[in-house]
Design a protein around this motif. Structure first.
Motif, mmCIF file in Angstrom:
data_model
loop_
_atom_site.group_PDB
_atom_site.id
_atom_site.type_symbol
_atom_site.label_atom_id
_atom_site.label_comp_id
_atom_site.label_asym_id
_atom_site.label_seq_id
_atom_site.Cartn_x
_atom_site.Cartn_y
_atom_site.Cartn_z
ATOM 1 N N ARG A 142 -6.842 6.249 12.511
ATOM 2 C CA ARG A 142 -5.693 6.042 11.633
ATOM 3 C C ARG A 142 -4.403 6.550 12.263
ATOM 4 N NH1 ARG A 142 -5.284 8.589 6.235
ATOM 5 N NH2 ARG A 142 -3.420 7.280 6.211
ATOM 6 N N ARG A 162 2.577 2.974 -3.855
ATOM 7 C CA ARG A 162 1.610 2.070 -4.488
ATOM 8 C C ARG A 162 2.078 0.630 -4.286
ATOM 9 N NH1 ARG A 162 -0.746 5.120 -9.892
ATOM 10 N NH2 ARG A 162 -0.914 7.171 -8.932
ATOM 11 N N ASP A 169 -0.825 3.986 5.382
ATOM 12 C CA ASP A 169 -1.743 2.872 5.551
ATOM 13 C C ASP A 169 -2.913 2.885 4.587
ATOM 14 O OD1 ASP A 169 -3.062 5.022 6.596
ATOM 15 O OD2 ASP A 169 -3.609 4.065 8.493
ATOM 16 N N THR A 170 -2.914 3.782 3.591
ATOM 17 C CA THR A 170 -3.958 3.741 2.577
ATOM 18 C C THR A 170 -3.565 2.860 1.394
ATOM 19 O OG1 THR A 170 -3.120 5.671 1.359
ATOM 20 C CG2 THR A 170 -4.647 6.093 3.183
ATOM 21 N N THR A 226 -3.067 -0.436 -0.435
ATOM 22 C CA THR A 226 -3.587 -1.795 -0.313
ATOM 23 C C THR A 226 -2.643 -2.766 -0.994
ATOM 24 O OG1 THR A 226 -5.857 -0.953 -0.318
ATOM 25 C CG2 THR A 226 -5.550 -3.293 -0.816
ATOM 26 N N VAL A 227 -2.197 -3.775 -0.275
ATOM 27 C CA VAL A 227 -1.251 -4.742 -0.823
ATOM 28 C C VAL A 227 -2.010 -5.984 -1.285
ATOM 29 C CG1 VAL A 227 0.567 -3.865 0.666
ATOM 30 C CG2 VAL A 227 -0.774 -5.832 1.409
ATOM 31 N N GLU A 282 -3.558 -9.715 -1.805
ATOM 32 C CA GLU A 282 -4.085 -10.672 -0.832
ATOM 33 C C GLU A 282 -3.009 -11.673 -0.430
ATOM 34 O OE1 GLU A 282 -7.805 -13.868 -0.373
ATOM 35 O OE2 GLU A 282 -7.572 -12.662 -2.198
ATOM 36 N N ALA A 292 1.644 -5.639 4.788
ATOM 37 C CA ALA A 292 2.191 -4.300 4.603
ATOM 38 C C ALA A 292 2.926 -3.869 5.861
ATOM 39 C CB ALA A 292 1.068 -3.314 4.297
ATOM 40 N N GLU A 307 -4.695 1.525 -9.349
ATOM 41 C CA GLU A 307 -3.400 0.843 -9.214
ATOM 42 C C GLU A 307 -3.003 0.061 -10.463
ATOM 43 O OE1 GLU A 307 -1.232 0.780 -6.645
ATOM 44 O OE2 GLU A 307 -2.376 2.274 -5.574
#
Length: 822
Positions: free
Chosen positions: A423, A484, A512-513, A515-516, A518, A522, A705
């Motif tokens: 990471r 977020r 980088d944790t 999540t965007v 689909e 990001a 989220e």
């Protein structure tokens, strides 16, 4: 000239005759001091006149490219020493000077055979003033701070930041006593001026670069992904040679004897706590348990407190022969010994990330996590970094025993270390000092810096332009400052994906944790890709303050969606708003081209509190579309909850003073009182750093989220002043209000935008003991609040019908925020 000059290129095994006395007179003997941000900041303010007086000398004195000065708060360490050696090899005619702060650093310089002077002497001032390039690892105080202006400044750093640093941390600006507000403003200005002097900031990855850009307010163009010179000892050579080198350092420091070379080594390396004593000093019983563990594992446990840390570790481990001290005086650079360590125990220290390159076991030990996060803050949720931590030495001992013996725990532990390494380190190849040197030449001498060599395949310096689905205009999203990827921006993203698939959807993320959605891409905040994508976007969609102005206000549009209808007063509507804050609010609203609203009430409240006079789009909230159209069964399945049984969601807002009105014990009591078959979900506000994990009978969903999914899964919502009370009305979810601090919150801290007690569509509860009965009444006597609930829904959620996102897309096209589809 103050200080001593040793011949370059020749190692000296001892000081010249009589050097000890002269060094002590000229430099001073290091004294154990309790450093705090408040004390350091007061000194910084006191030095302001000296900075002003030194300016003319900086303007008038020509700098020489062949002269370099180096300094580090840790001595000959932290990457500055590795870069020194690189420059010395590449430029044999260059004049390199190390600036030392005390006798210990002078002794290191003598032993290394390098030229040095006292940093605070006239010679230190003159050398810094003449140097074309200045290299530091902590800040300008590593060299002569009054002579650095105008030099090419290479800011190495002394670790990858887990805890918030510099401009990102409120602790940075502590002043301790009661000083005029102007002192704080001057201090912040001084910090910002010092960061503007940075010419080059090398980092090992884009993730680290994004944190550095934020912490230093730094232009991403000044950050280079080169790898970190301080990690050279962890990547150069073979594992066997690196271990041998580390063992030699420990042997030379007297930590080990020759016959102990084959023993396992465990290193405990905590961070410092800004003048507060470490909570991890072992008791006598804990010391004995650690000694017994070391005997069972045939190991040595090494204690290396932070150089600024406070804690009587030496006294605590006395009498335990397998527990050893490794002081920063004996081993200035901890990286030099990490390759010999089999397991590391730490808390929030960046040494954990450096150690991930060595590939051993990491046990996280944080008994004060809640208070530390509150005072310093972390760049991401602690669990996201650690995967779990211990709060007692007993837990640490159990983890070490499990991981240092063969078994599934050992394999999982090593895999977690490898994931951490992957990471944070895009560049893991030797040669970082050379890559940094090449960047210095390219940037300092007026050329354009080439992309740093050494990036591994699959880790480009920037995100490819076609990484996001869609080939048309770009919409740039940010939710809760990138922490977020949810809320109204996510609802608009979903509508664009369905109605305008040609649109490129790009999300700003803090790490980088996140999540965007689909099909979206990001980009790490502060990275070159982030700057490029943001500048290219036609529209920016945000749900909180826009911290950085848009690149081209004439071309780019900003849609402010906000993150809920306000019950509590905001911005200018809050009590006791100062002039400086008022001006900041007015500057903020001028950046918005349109404001999204959930209802007529929301329109008036937001526009009034922000003195906003631009267009208001009253469309309903896109964040509620999926909730309105979804089913309870699907929501519960997504959360892993059974279809049967009742679910109560407790979702309080945040308080400016950090208070939590229902703590873990109170939540456990509430969960028990609700009875078997009822699940209590708890969601902390996004601005609250701690969740409620560990309370019996409580399921902590603070990291979930999708707020709509939580509401849809519930049979009742318990809240206080959170805007979720309005969203819940869109699906007629029963409401109860727990407000033990109503007078304080309403009359002194925030203020409320209407008569909450008179309009509330559910019971208003002041005592925790009354909550269970109030919740039960929601189901037993639903008619009690039927009339109030109908009026509430009509007033606050008239447009939340599942189509708000589509209406926003229509407005984006109609108002010129998006060009029409091809």
């Amino acid at each position: 000239m103050l200080g001593l000059r040793a011949p370059q290129g020749r190692a000296l095994s001892s000081r010249p005759p009589g050097a000890s006395a002269s060094l002590t007179r000229r430099i001073g003997t290091p004294v154990a001091t309790r450093f705090t941000f408040a004390g350091g900041n007061l000194s910084k303010l006191a030095r302001l006149p000296l900075y002003v007086l030194a300016r003319p000398a900086q303007w008038l004195t020509p700098r020489s490219r062949r002269e370099w000065v180096f300094g580090s708060g840790a001595g000959l360490a932290q990457g500055a020493w590795e870069l020194w050696q690189e420059v010395a090899a590449r430029e044999p005619d260059a004049r390199l000077t190390w600036l030392v702060a005390n006798e210990a650093q002078a002794e290191q310089a003598v032993d290394a055979g390098v030229e040095f002077v006292a940093k605070d002497s006239w010679a230190g001032f003159w050398r810094t003033l003449r140097a074309g390039t200045v290299v530091v690892t902590h800040g300008l105080g590593d060299v002569n701070r009054y002579g650095s202006g105008g030099a090419f400044l290479v800011q190495l750093w002394h670790g990858i930041p887990l805890k918030r640093i510099h401009l990102d941390s409120p602790a940075t600006f502590a002043l301790g006593g009661r000083l005029p507000a102007a002192a704080g403003r001057i201090l912040r200005g001084m910090y910002r001026l010092s960061t503007r002097a940075i010419s080059l900031f090398p980092v090992p990855s884009q993730l680290v670069g994004s944190r550095i850009a934020s912490a230093f307010g730094l232009d991403p163009a000044r950050i280079a992904v080169t790898g970190d010179p301080r990690d050279e000892a962890l990547v150069a050579g073979t594992p066997a040679s690196r271990r041998a080198d580390s063992l030699r350092v420990l042997l030379g420091a007297g930590v080990l004897s020759g016959e102990e070379r084959e023993r396992r080594l465990v290193l405990f390396a905590p961070t410092w706590r800004d003048g507060v004593e470490d909570p991890t000093v072992p008791t006598e019983a804990e010391r004995d348990a650690l000694e017994a563990l070391a005997q069972r594992l045939d190991a040595l446990i090494l204690f290396r407190p932070h150089p600024l840390g406070l804690g009587a570790y030496r006294r605590a481990i006395a009498g335990a022969p397998r527990l050893r001290m490794v002081s920063s005086e004996a081993v200035p650079d901890v990286n030099a010994v990490l390759s010999a360590v089999d397991a590391l125990v730490t808390d929030y220290s960046s040494v954990a990330l450096d150690y991930s390159l060595a590939g051993g076991h990491i046990v996280w030990f944080a008994p004060d996590r809640a208070s530390y996060e509150k005072s310093r803050g972390l760049y991401e949720d602690y669990e996201a970094t650690t995967g779990g931590h211990e709060e007692t030495w007993a837990g640490v001992i159990a983890q070490l025993e499990a991981r240092l013996t063969s078994g599934p725990e050992a394999a999982a532990s090593l895999a977690a270390t490898e994931a951490l390494r992957d990471r944070f380190f895009e560049v893991r190849t030797p040669g970082a000092p050379g890559r940094v040197y090449e960047q210095v030449l390219a940037r300092r001498d007026g050329g354009v810096a080439a992309a740093p060599a050494g990036l591994p395949s699959g880790s480009p310096a920037e995100v490819p332009a076609d990484a996001a689905t869609g080939t048309g205009p770009t919409v740039f999203f940010e939710s809760f400052y990138g922490r977020r990827a949810n809320d109204n921006p996510a609802g608009i993203d979903a509508a664009l994906a369905a109605l305008r698939p040609d649109v490129r959807r790009v999300w700003s993320v803090a790490n980088d944790t996140v999540t965007v959605p689909e099909g979206a891409v990001a980009v790490l905040e502060g990275s070159p890709a982030w700057a490029r994508e943001r500048a290219a976007a036609s529209t920016l969609v945000v749900n909180d303050w826009l911290r950085t102005p848009v690149a081209d206000p004439r071309r780019q549009k900003v849609l402010q969606t906000w993150h809920g209808t306000p019950l509590k007063r905001l911005a200018l509507g809050r009590p006791k708003v100062g002039l400086r804050t008022r001006l900041a609010i007015l500057r903020q609203t001028r950046r918005w081209d349109a404001l999204l609203s959930q209802s007529p009430f929301c329109s008036a409240a937001l526009a009034g509190d922000y003195a906003y006079r631009g267009p208001v789009w009253e469309t309903g909230y896109p964040r509620n579309d999926a909730m309105v159209l979804g089913t309870r069964a699907d929501a519960r399945a997504a959360l892993g909850l059974p279809e049967s049984g009742r679910v109560v969601l407790y979702a309080p807002t945040w308080r400016d003073d950090g208070r939590v009105v229902l703590d873990g014990a109170g939540l456990a009591a509430l969960a028990a009182s609700l009875g078997e078959g009822t699940t209590l979900l708890v969601r902390a506000h996004s601005r609250v750093t701690e969740g409620f994990e560990g309370a019996p009978g409580v399921l902590d969903v603070s990291g979930h989220e999708d707020l709509g999914e939580l509401l849809r899964a519930a049979d009742a919502l318990v809240t206080d002043y959170s805007s979720m009370m309005f969203d819940a009305a869109a699906i007629s979810l029963p409401l109860a209000f727990f407000v033990p601090d109503l007078e304080l919150y309403r009359d002194e801290q925030r203020g409320l935008s209407f008569d909450f007690e008179a309009e509330a569509p559910g019971p208003v509860v002041r005592e925790a003991s009354a909550l269970p009965a109030a919740i039960a009444g929601l189901w037993e006597r639903p008619e009690a609040f039927a009339g109030a609930y109908a009026a509430w829904r009509e007033r606050y959620t008239p447009w939340d019908d599942g189509g708000a996102g589509a209406r926003v897309v229509e407005r984006l096209e109609a108002e010129g925020f998006l060009p029409p589809a091809a």
